[in-house]
Design a protein around this motif. Structure first.
Motif, PDB file in Angstrom:
ATOM      1  N   PHE A 102       6.684  11.234   3.765  1.00 54.98           N
ATOM      2  CA  PHE A 102       5.601  10.575   4.511  1.00 54.98           C
ATOM      3  C   PHE A 102       5.694   9.032   4.609  1.00 54.98           C
ATOM      4  CE2 PHE A 102       4.111  14.890   3.908  1.00 54.98           C
ATOM      5  CZ  PHE A 102       4.243  15.487   5.384  1.00 54.98           C
ATOM      6  N   LYS A 103       6.642   8.466   3.955  1.00 57.50           N
ATOM      7  CA  LYS A 103       6.714   6.871   3.726  1.00 57.50           C
ATOM      8  C   LYS A 103       6.639   6.379   5.019  1.00 57.50           C
ATOM      9  CE  LYS A 103       8.070   6.009  -1.025  1.00 57.50           C
ATOM     10  NZ  LYS A 103       9.164   5.567  -1.869  1.00 57.50           N
ATOM     11  N   LEU A 104       7.627   6.684   5.907  1.00 63.56           N
ATOM     12  CA  LEU A 104       7.909   6.234   7.301  1.00 63.56           C
ATOM     13  C   LEU A 104       6.781   6.437   8.238  1.00 63.56           C
ATOM     14  CD1 LEU A 104       9.843   4.434   8.998  1.00 63.56           C
ATOM     15  CD2 LEU A 104      10.654   6.823   9.734  1.00 63.56           C
ATOM     16  N   PRO A 105       6.286   7.589   8.373  1.00 66.20           N
ATOM     17  CA  PRO A 105       4.990   7.709   9.335  1.00 66.20           C
ATOM     18  C   PRO A 105       3.954   6.801   8.897  1.00 66.20           C
ATOM     19  CG  PRO A 105       6.022   9.963   8.711  1.00 66.20           C
ATOM     20  CD  PRO A 105       6.712   8.802   7.954  1.00 66.20           C
ATOM     21  N   TYR A 106       3.655   6.718   7.379  1.00 66.76           N
ATOM     22  CA  TYR A 106       2.738   5.655   6.883  1.00 66.76           C
ATOM     23  C   TYR A 106       2.914   4.337   7.153  1.00 66.76           C
ATOM     24  CZ  TYR A 106       0.064   2.702   4.043  1.00 66.76           C
ATOM     25  OH  TYR A 106      -0.743   1.906   3.279  1.00 66.76           O
ATOM     26  N   LEU A 107       4.078   3.837   7.185  1.00 62.72           N
ATOM     27  CA  LEU A 107       4.346   2.657   7.590  1.00 62.72           C
ATOM     28  C   LEU A 107       4.286   2.224   8.805  1.00 62.72           C
ATOM     29  CD1 LEU A 107       5.088  -0.091   5.663  1.00 62.72           C
ATOM     30  CD2 LEU A 107       7.531   0.785   6.166  1.00 62.72           C
ATOM     31  N   ILE A 108       4.885   2.873   9.382  1.00 63.73           N
ATOM     32  CA  ILE A 108       4.658   2.697  11.056  1.00 63.73           C
ATOM     33  C   ILE A 108       3.135   2.748  11.639  1.00 63.73           C
ATOM     34  CG2 ILE A 108       5.417   3.781  13.304  1.00 63.73           C
ATOM     35  CD1 ILE A 108       7.688   2.440  11.877  1.00 63.73           C
ATOM     36  N   THR A 109       2.418   3.701  11.101  1.00 61.82           N
ATOM     37  CA  THR A 109       0.972   3.819  11.282  1.00 61.82           C
ATOM     38  C   THR A 109       0.387   2.518  11.056  1.00 61.82           C
ATOM     39  OG1 THR A 109       0.951   6.053  11.080  1.00 61.82           O
ATOM     40  CG2 THR A 109      -1.045   4.995  10.798  1.00 61.82           C
ATOM     41  N   ALA A 110       0.706   2.258   9.656  1.00 58.60           N
ATOM     42  CA  ALA A 110       0.026   0.591   9.123  1.00 58.60           C
ATOM     43  C   ALA A 110       0.524  -0.402  10.124  1.00 58.60           C
ATOM     44  CB  ALA A 110       0.455   0.334   7.885  1.00 58.60           C
ATOM     45  N   PHE A 111       1.774  -0.518  10.349  1.00 51.45           N
ATOM     46  CA  PHE A 111       2.226  -1.806  11.309  1.00 51.45           C
ATOM     47  C   PHE A 111       1.488  -1.426  12.701  1.00 51.45           C
ATOM     48  CE2 PHE A 111       6.383  -2.036   8.795  1.00 51.45           C
ATOM     49  CZ  PHE A 111       5.928  -2.974   7.987  1.00 51.45           C
ATOM     50  N   GLY A 121       0.702  -1.161   0.113  1.00 53.03           N
ATOM     51  CA  GLY A 121      -0.046   0.061   0.035  1.00 53.03           C
ATOM     52  C   GLY A 121       0.924   1.058   0.081  1.00 53.03           C
ATOM     53  N   MET A 122       1.981   1.175   0.774  1.00 51.30           N
ATOM     54  CA  MET A 122       2.893   2.454   0.678  1.00 51.30           C
ATOM     55  C   MET A 122       3.402   2.900  -0.613  1.00 51.30           C
ATOM     56  SD  MET A 122       6.238   2.828   2.584  1.00 51.30           S
ATOM     57  CE  MET A 122       7.329   1.731   1.492  1.00 51.30           C
ATOM     58  N   TYR A 123       3.721   1.625  -1.216  1.00 42.31           N
ATOM     59  CA  TYR A 123       4.248   1.783  -2.493  1.00 42.31           C
ATOM     60  C   TYR A 123       3.194   2.265  -3.806  1.00 42.31           C
ATOM     61  CZ  TYR A 123       9.038   0.296  -1.265  1.00 42.31           C
ATOM     62  OH  TYR A 123      10.391   0.281  -0.692  1.00 42.31           O
TER      63      TYR A 123
END
Length: 145
Positions: A85-94, A70-72
């Motif tokens: 904002f990739k890292l905040p998105y990914l940490i939020t998803a995880f 989803g991030m990609y």
């Protein structure tokens, strides 16, 4: 685990057939997403002992894969400045995946997620000022991977 993996396999074939009507749809993404969504509902709502065990580890792997995919997908055609904002998105998803599977909202995870978004918004808004170096480093990190 076997049920979930078999589900991904069967739904992949269904996804291939559905591409006739939805040519932009990724059959693997469809199969993985549908499997973990149905599995998560079963895991959270039903007594899985009567319908077979739903393995939370396998669900976590599938959900984590969707988080990265989803991030990609979300960031592939966005302007370069949004890449930060990739890292905040990914940490939020995880974090959301973990809290859903643990059936517990953890304050420390929520605080981390909110703090991370605040820090990255501050870097984003200072990208043409004192934060330019940080901004460039973060965006370039994953750009040509």
């Amino acid at each position: 685990m076997m049920y979930l993996l078999l589900s991904v396999t069967v739904l992949f074939v269904v996804g291939i057939l559905l591409r006739k009507f939805f040519p932009e749809m990724c059959a693997i993404c469809f199969a993985v997403f549908t499997t973990w969504l149905v599995g998560l509902v079963g895991y959270l709502v039903f007594d899985t002992s009567s319908i077979g065990s739903i393995d939370s580890t396998t669900l976590g792997v599938l959900m984590g894969g969707s988080a990265v995919g989803g991030m990609y997908y979300l960031f592939k055609d966005k302007v370069e400045s949004w890449q930060i904002f990739k890292l905040p998105y990914l940490i939020t998803a995880f974090g959301l995946v973990y809290m859903a599977l643990s059936k517990n909202i953890e304050a420390n995870i929520v605080i981390l997620i909110i703090s991370l978004w605040i820090v990255f918004f501050l870097i984003y808004f200072s990208r043409n000022k004192q934060g330019a170096k940080w901004f460039k480093e973060i965006v370039e990190c994953c750009k040509n991977w």
